[in-house]
Structure formats: C-alpha cells, structure tokens
Design a protein around this motif. Structure first.
Motif, PDB file in Angstrom:
ATOM      1  N   ASP B 104      80.705  68.730  89.757  1.00 33.45           N
ATOM      2  CA  ASP B 104      79.323  69.566  89.524  1.00 33.45           C
ATOM      3  C   ASP B 104      79.590  71.034  90.298  1.00 33.45           C
ATOM      4  OD1 ASP B 104      78.202  68.110  87.510  1.00 33.45           O
ATOM      5  OD2 ASP B 104      76.882  67.176  89.172  1.00 33.45           O
ATOM      6  N   ASP B 105      79.833  70.978  91.524  1.00 30.11           N
ATOM      7  CA  ASP B 105      80.126  72.156  92.306  1.00 30.11           C
ATOM      8  C   ASP B 105      81.270  73.145  91.759  1.00 30.11           C
ATOM      9  OD1 ASP B 105      78.066  71.384  94.006  1.00 30.11           O
ATOM     10  OD2 ASP B 105      79.845  70.791  95.502  1.00 30.11           O
ATOM     11  N   ILE B 106      82.362  72.444  91.387  1.00 36.92           N
ATOM     12  CA  ILE B 106      83.358  73.289  90.910  1.00 36.92           C
ATOM     13  C   ILE B 106      83.064  74.025  89.568  1.00 36.92           C
ATOM     14  CG2 ILE B 106      85.701  73.064  89.816  1.00 36.92           C
ATOM     15  CD1 ILE B 106      86.325  70.830  91.771  1.00 36.92           C
ATOM     16  N   GLU B 107      82.281  73.317  88.495  1.00 36.98           N
ATOM     17  CA  GLU B 107      82.036  73.779  87.421  1.00 36.98           C
ATOM     18  C   GLU B 107      80.965  75.001  87.690  1.00 36.98           C
ATOM     19  OE1 GLU B 107      80.840  70.496  85.143  1.00 36.98           O
ATOM     20  OE2 GLU B 107      82.712  69.818  84.791  1.00 36.98           O
ATOM     21  N   LYS B 108      79.913  74.826  88.632  1.00 29.95           N
ATOM     22  CA  LYS B 108      78.991  75.947  88.874  1.00 29.95           C
ATOM     23  C   LYS B 108      79.966  77.097  89.356  1.00 29.95           C
ATOM     24  CE  LYS B 108      75.169  76.598  91.529  1.00 29.95           C
ATOM     25  NZ  LYS B 108      75.085  76.448  93.187  1.00 29.95           N
ATOM     26  N   LEU B 255      87.342  74.895  97.525  1.00 32.13           N
ATOM     27  CA  LEU B 255      87.227  73.769  96.903  1.00 32.13           C
ATOM     28  C   LEU B 255      88.508  73.276  96.664  1.00 32.13           C
ATOM     29  CD1 LEU B 255      84.238  74.810  94.609  1.00 32.13           C
ATOM     30  CD2 LEU B 255      84.231  73.022  96.137  1.00 32.13           C
ATOM     31  N   ALA B 256      89.509  74.185  96.591  1.00 35.93           N
ATOM     32  CA  ALA B 256      90.860  73.845  95.964  1.00 35.93           C
ATOM     33  C   ALA B 256      91.334  72.899  96.799  1.00 35.93           C
ATOM     34  CB  ALA B 256      91.674  75.072  95.935  1.00 35.93           C
ATOM     35  N   ILE B 257      90.940  72.779  98.197  1.00 34.19           N
ATOM     36  CA  ILE B 257      91.535  71.726  99.142  1.00 34.19           C
ATOM     37  C   ILE B 257      91.265  70.114  98.582  1.00 34.19           C
ATOM     38  CG2 ILE B 257      91.742  72.996 101.180  1.00 34.19           C
ATOM     39  CD1 ILE B 257      89.163  71.378 102.016  1.00 34.19           C
TER      40      ILE B 257
END
Lengths: 157, 647
Positions: B104-108, B255-257
């Motif tokens: 969800d975080d990534i998509e947001k 987030l990429a980590i």
C-alpha cells in the motif's frame, strides 16, 4: 596477355558484385521485418540481429572468392603473373558458381529470415528453428563457394 | 542412449495432510503431476481458484518494477547482480510481515509521485505558453472587451507581418508588438467593436491566431497581475511541486531497501499459487484424495523417503506405464554429453521409449564445429569468454548449458584449428597436418569420410531401434544390407578388393528381397529394386558434408585477408601501426562472429537433416516436475536431495 588479366579481374569483380547484391537484398528484407517487430518489442534486438545477419554470408563468400582470384593473379604481391586469354576465361568462369548461387540464395535466404523474424515475434523461444531453415537455403551458396575454390585451385598458371 | 526410465506414481492421502504433502512434493521436485488416469465414481476434482493469488502477484510485480527504478544501474551492476537466496524451509518466515501494508505504501508513493510529475509537466507547458507574452504590461484581467472596444492578444507568422502592417495602416486599429521571433510575432490589438468585421477580414488573411488566457491562468492572476507576475507565480508553484516530488522520491528510495524482501514474497506467493492450482489435478472424496503423476524410477526411493514422515496418512504406489499411456520424456546422459542436449532439445525431445540421439551426435558435432571454425586463436577467445561468463554471471538453465557447450566446443576449435587452420590467420607449420588452402582435395576427402561415418552410424542406430521394435526381418536385411553395401561399395570402388564386391552384392540382395512388404513375389522384387534407389539419398547426404571444407576454408581465408590488410596498413606512415591494430582486432572479431555462427548452425543442420533423418523420431513431451519455481530469488536447499534434482 592484357586481355587475360582483364578477364580474371572481371571474374573477381562479378563474384563480389553478385554475392553482395544477393546479401544486400536479403539483409534488407530481414532488416525491414525486424524493425517492424521491434517497434512493438524493442527487447528482441539481440535475437533478431542474428536472423538479419544471416543472409550476409553470401556477400562474404563473394568477397572471399574475389580475394582468392586476386591472390591467384598476384595483384597483392610484387610479382603479377602473366595470363593467357584462355587462363583469364578460366578464372572468370571459375568465379561464376559463387556469384550466381550467392545472388539467388541471398535473396531467398532473406525471405526465409524475414518470415523467421515474424515467427520469433510470436514464439521468442524458438529462435534457432528459423535459423536452421535459413541455413538450408544457404547450403547452395556454400556449395557454389566450394566449387569456385576447387576450380580456382585447379587452374594452372 | 535411451531416455530416463519413467514410472507412474499414485499417492493416496488423507485430506488433512493435503497442504503439507503438496509443499513436500514441491520442495522435492520429483513428480511430474498429471490428471488421474481414470476418475472413479465418487471422486471429485476441486476447482482451483487462483485469481486472488494472481491479483496479489500483479501488485507485487508492479511494486518491484517501481522500486527497481531506484536501483543502481549499469552493465557491471547488472551482470554481477546476484539473486537473493532463500531456503525452502524459510518460506513461511518470508510472509510473516505486513507486506500488504508495504505494498500500500509503495503504491501510494508511486501514484502521488506520478500525480505531481504530471502536474509539473502541466505547469511547464503553461509557463511556455505565457513566456512570449511576458512584455505585455497591462494586467491579465484587463485583456477583455469593453463596451466599445475589443482587446485581443494573438500571433501572426512573422513572414506575414509586413502584409498585416500595410493592411492595418488605413484602419482604426491599435497594434503593439509584444514579442518578435523569426517565425512568429505576438501582438496586442485594440479596435472598435463596430469595425469588427473589417478587422477580422484582415486578420483572417494574414493567418492571425487568437490567444486566450485559459481558466487556470486567469485563476492564478490576481487583480492587477501582469503576465510576468503570473509566470513568476507558476515558477514558484513548479519549485514547490519539485520539492514535493523530490521528497516523495527520497521516500521511494527508502522503500527500495524492501525490494529484496518483496522479491522473496513474490516467489513464495507464486509457488503457493502453483500449489493451489495443482489441486485441480486431484481426485477427492470426503476424507481422502488421489494425486497421480510420473517419476523417474531412480527417484522413487527419494520420494518415498521424503514422504515417510506422513506415515499412515499417505500411501504411494508405482507401476510402469501402460501401453496406451504416453509418459513424459526426460533425457539422461552422462555428464560430459549433457551440454549437447541443447541440440537435441532444439529439434524436439524423443518420443517416449525411443532412442536419445544426444550421445551419438556429440562426438560428430564436436569435430564438425572444430573443422568449420578451425581457428585456434578464436577457440581460445570463445573458451575464455564462455568460462568467464559462466564464472561471473552464474547463469542458470538453458543459457548455462549453452555456455558449457561453447566451452567444450572451444577445445575442439583450438585442437583442430592448430592441426588444419592457424592462430589468427598465421598457420603454425610445425603442427599443421593438412593445409586446406594448398590441398583442398584431401580436406574434401576427410569431410566426406566423416560424413560417411555419420550416415553409417545413423543407419546402424536405425537397425538397433528397429530390432527394439521387433521388426527383425526389416532391420537385419534392409538396414543391415545398407550397412554392408555402403562400405563395400566404397572399398571396392577405391581398392578393387573382390571380397568387398561380394559383400556389396550380399547387401544388395538383402535390400531387394526384403525391402518391400508386399506378399506378391513379383511386386516384392520390384519394390525391393526400387528401394535400391535410396542410394541417391545416401549419396546426397554424404556430399552435403563437403560444407565442412567450404566453411573451414572461409574462416582461414578471411583471417588471411585481415592480416594482409594489416600489412598494407602498416605501410602508412605515422599512424600505420594504429590502423593495423584496429583492423587486426576488428577484423578478427568479425570473422570470429560469422564463422562461429556459420560453423554452429551448419554443424547443427548436419545433425538434423542428415543424421536424425536416419533413425530419430521427435515428439515427446518434456518431463516437468512440480517444483519450486523462482523468478527473483534463488532457492538454495539445505538437503542434498533437492540439489541433485535441480543440477
């Protein structure tokens, strides 16, 4: 003597010209097809390059034969051999097999390759199958090259 | 030379161990699942619904793609990138965190960033629209008609401007040039409303283009703001948006980590999906279920061992395939010949129970590629390149097999290149046993002899497979006939040994008498006689091997041409050595490329057209065991069982 030399040079030139035309048309056909496919899927460049390059061999065979003619008549070395008219004719005719088989097989190999390009567009895993199909056409250019080499080798100067 | 022995396996198990059993089967990767042969009454096939898995997989894939954008790029990073490793027993642990929340975080983050990026683009377009009008020093809101007059902003192609000036001279028209470039002239116009028709007529003639301030621009402009003020405001807005975007991008980078974790999640979920979808192959009752498939007989014990812990809940039965069943095919070759399976697989797997041609083709293919490329220097380069690639990039599956094959072939290229070719166009006289350029006839003889041997071996293999199929008469007299006829004919033709002639006659008799299946003696005799015509096929097959000479010669001659050109280039003063070096490297690399391609493809063709046509029937379906599949990660198993299977 002069005429003999000229005829031999004509032979070498014909081998390069006809082989080159065959390959140019063949590579052109396959190249057009692959550009069309790549507009949809640019990632196929690597595998399509193989199919496009395949009809290029006829030109190389012609070039190679011409080089053998040049070696034979000593145009690259210091000593240019003197040829009789009939020896000149012999060399010219010896160059014809690779020239004509290269011309025709180059064009047809290009057609096979361009159909192969469409096949790879739909079945990327089957790359080698159209390559083999194209190699079947090339056989005759290879045989033409073989005979040209044997003939050139056999002509006594 | 034959394919792996495959047996039918049947597992009957209690429903309560279904999930666990499937996991064990997947991890061991030994069974090729198949639908039950005959569904007995009372057995139901559950419908497998995998759509929720697919939805999740789609989201995971998208998120991974987005995060991949923040990864370090570049050839070196890509080549040496190692897949994250995962042990099958850790699969559950991988899912034990809130990956949905992370998704969800990534998509947001992605959608917000995209919104801002497109907003910035919009603002930049607006800015570009206003830029030419910057010198208009009246407020934006006053560019609108009054009671009596019309106020306009617009643009005329600069080429038409003089024509416009001339026409405007006699008109009650106020014109002010706001901005001039070679192509366009932006102008500000004022005229009386009652003159509108005449003015518009002129404007049409000079291709006048109306420019209006759009609503977003008018909204931004406060009372008294000029175009320049609005532009400054837009620039300010762009700056703010950029700042926001860069904050979001920082967050994205952070987030990429989690990328590696998500990769693991993706593969675990993918295998869960495969498990779920495999349940459609089950036959079920209220209490138990049946699972059927195929297994290599040598793996049977391993399977038994891996399901031992279910004790009373699972029963396993195996049996050989029935006559009307067609088991999948797995090739089974000794280690050295395994890379050559690439060639067999390309043509198609053998039908189940028939011969695997990999082993017999391997030595021929090995020699043919060596003869056609015949350049020891190129062999070294090819060998080094493929070994380095194998060591460094650690490819898997088909690519690995292909590179191993290339490494093996490079050995042949080096050896035969030294014996009948050269090193980068320079023959090493000491080792040269045959110079194809000065003695092509001997080379031709060698090529044809190799062809003869391969065609003969092909016929022998046909005899063997006919005997296996219990066609004894046909096998011994017709195939056997050819086997003695062909060498007899050659030996008699060359050495005139009478014994060889007699052998030829025996072979011929066998073919004539048993070549035709007809019972009518006359038809049988003529049918058999007609069979002798096949000799033209054998002849053309053998002649086809003359390409070995042609391709081998081509490599050598082109290498020589490159070196001759180098010598010529060396004669050029000052830069000669540089040009020679360029020609040498480029020319030989080019020659390497085309001769390897030609040598490989034509050697392959000799296997497919001349060799396989004698005895080989393709059309088997591949043995694909139900196992852990990996897209992003590499499954490293702790127990040795799996290691051996995935070799």
């Amino acid at each position: 003597m002069e005429l003999g030399m000229t005829l031999a040079i004509v032979g070498g030139a014909i081998a390069v010209i006809l082989g080159g035309i065959g390959s140019a048309i063949g590579v052109g056909l396959a190249g057009q097809a692959s550009s069309g496919v790549m507009t949809e899927d640019p990632g196929k460049f690597g595998s399509l390059l193989l199919l496009v390059a395949l009809p290029g061999t006829q030109g190389i065979y012609g070039f190679l034969s011409a080089f053998l003619v040049i070696l034979k008549i000593g145009l690259v070395g210091e000593t240019v051999v003197s040829l009789t008219v009939s020896q000149g004719w012999q060399i010219l005719i010896a160059a014809l097999p690779v020239a004509f088989t290269g011309l025709v097989s180059g064009i047809h190999q290009g057609k096979v390759c361009s159909s192969g390009v469409y096949m790879v567009a739909k079945q990327p895993k089957d790359l080698m199958k159209p390559v083999i199909m194209a190699a079947l056409v090339e056989t005759y250019a290879v045989l033409g090259l073989l005979i040209t080499i044997l003939l050139l080798n056999g002509i006594k100067i | 030379m034959s394919t792996a022995d495959i047996r039918r396996v049947e597992l009957i198990a209690h429903n309560r161990v279904e999930k666990e059993l499937l996991s064990v089967l997947q991890e061991s990767g030994l069974i090729h699942l198949d639908s039950p042969a005959d569904l007995e009454a009372g057995l139901e096939t559950p419908s497998a619904d995998v759509s929720s898995f697919d939805h999740l997989l789609h989201r995971l894939k998208r998120a991974l793609e987005y995060l991949g954008g923040w990864e370090k790029k570049g050839f070196k990073a890509k080549m040496s990138a190692q897949k994250p490793r995962l042990s099958p027993s850790d699969q559950e642990k991988v899912l034990a965190f809130d990956y949905i929340g992370l998704l969800d975080d990534i998509e947001k983050n992605e959608s917000e960033r995209n919104t801002i990026r497109s907003h910035i683009q919009f603002l930049q377009k607006e800015k570009a629209y206003l830029e030419p009008l910057e010198d208009l020093d009246i407020p934006v809101h006053s560019v609108c008609p009054t009671e009596e007059t019309e106020l306009l902003v617009g643009m005329i192609p600069s080429g038409r401007f003089t024509a416009f000036e001339e026409a405007a001279e006699n008109m009650p028209l106020f014109v002010d040039i706001i901005h001039w470039t070679k192509r366009q002239t932006h102008i500000f116009l004022v005229y009386l409303k009652k003159e509108r028709e005449a003015v518009e007529q002129v404007l049409r003639e000079v291709d006048y283009h109306y420019i209006y301030f759009t609503d977003p621009i008018l909204e931004k402009a406060e009372e008294g703001d000029t175009v320049k003020d609005v532009r400054l405001k837009i620039e300010e807005e762009i700056r703010k948006a950029e700042k926001k975007a860069s904050v979001l991008e920082e967050e994205g980078k952070k987030l990429a980590i989690h990328r590696e974790r998500l990769m693991k999640v993706h593969d675990v979920v993918w295998n869960e999906r495969q498990k779920a979808s495999s349940s459609r192959l089950m036959g079920k009752t209220e209490r138990v279920f049946v699972l059927e498939g195929w297994i290599r007989s040598k793996d049977e014990k391993k399977l038994a061992r891996s399901i031992r812990r279910f004790e009373d809940d699972v029963q396993m039965y195996t049996r050989p395939p029935l006559l009307d069943e067609e088991p999948p095919v797995a090739l089974d070759n000794p280690r050295g010949a395994r890379p050559f399976e690439v060639i067999t697989k390309l043509y198609g797997l053998p039908q189940s129970g028939s011969m695997d041609p990999t082993l017999p083709l391997a030595p021929f293919f090995f020699i043919f590629v060596g003869l056609t490329v015949s350049e020891a220097g190129y062999g070294i380069l090819i060998g080094l390149a493929s070994l380095i690639f194998l060591k460094w990039a650690k490819p898997k599956g088909g690519l690995r097999q292909f590179l191993t094959l290339l490494a093996i072939l490079s050995l042949s290229i080096v050896i035969l290149g030294t014996l009948v070719g050269g090193w980068f166009g320079f023959p090493v006289r000491k080792f040269l046993i045959l110079d194809p350029l000065s003695d092509p006839l001997t080379f031709l003889g060698l090529s044809l002899a190799l062809g003869f041997i391969q065609v003969w071996v092909g016929t022998l293999l046909n005899l063997i497979s006919e005997i296996k199929n219990r066609n004894y008469l046909e096998a011994i007299f017709v195939q056997g006939g050819w086997l003695v006829l062909l060498p007899g004919l050659v030996v008699y033709g060359i050495f005139k040994i009478p014994a060889a002639g007699i052998l030829t006659l025996f072979g011929t008799a066998g073919i004539v008498l048993f070549g035709s299946p007809s019972r009518n003696p006359l038809a049988r005799f003529f049918g058999g006689l007609y069979k002798l015509y096949d000799i033209s096929g054998y002849l053309s097959d053998i002649l086809s091997y003359s390409r070995l000479l042609a391709l081998g010669l081509a490599t050598g001659v082109i290498a020589m041409v490159v070196n001759t050109l180098c010598q010529t280039a060396l004669g050029i003063p000052a830069v000669g050595w540089l040009m020679a070096a360029i020609i040498f490297v480029g020319g030989h690399l080019f020659n390497l490329g085309i001769s390897l391609l030609g040598g490989f493809v034509h050697s392959m063709r000799l296997q497919f057209v001349e060799f396989f046509s004698k005895f080989f029937k393709a059309g088997g379906k591949p043995f694909e065991p139900f196992s852990l599949e990996s897209n992003y990660v590499e499954f490293v198993s702790i127990n040795a069982v799996n290691e051996d299977v995935r070799r």
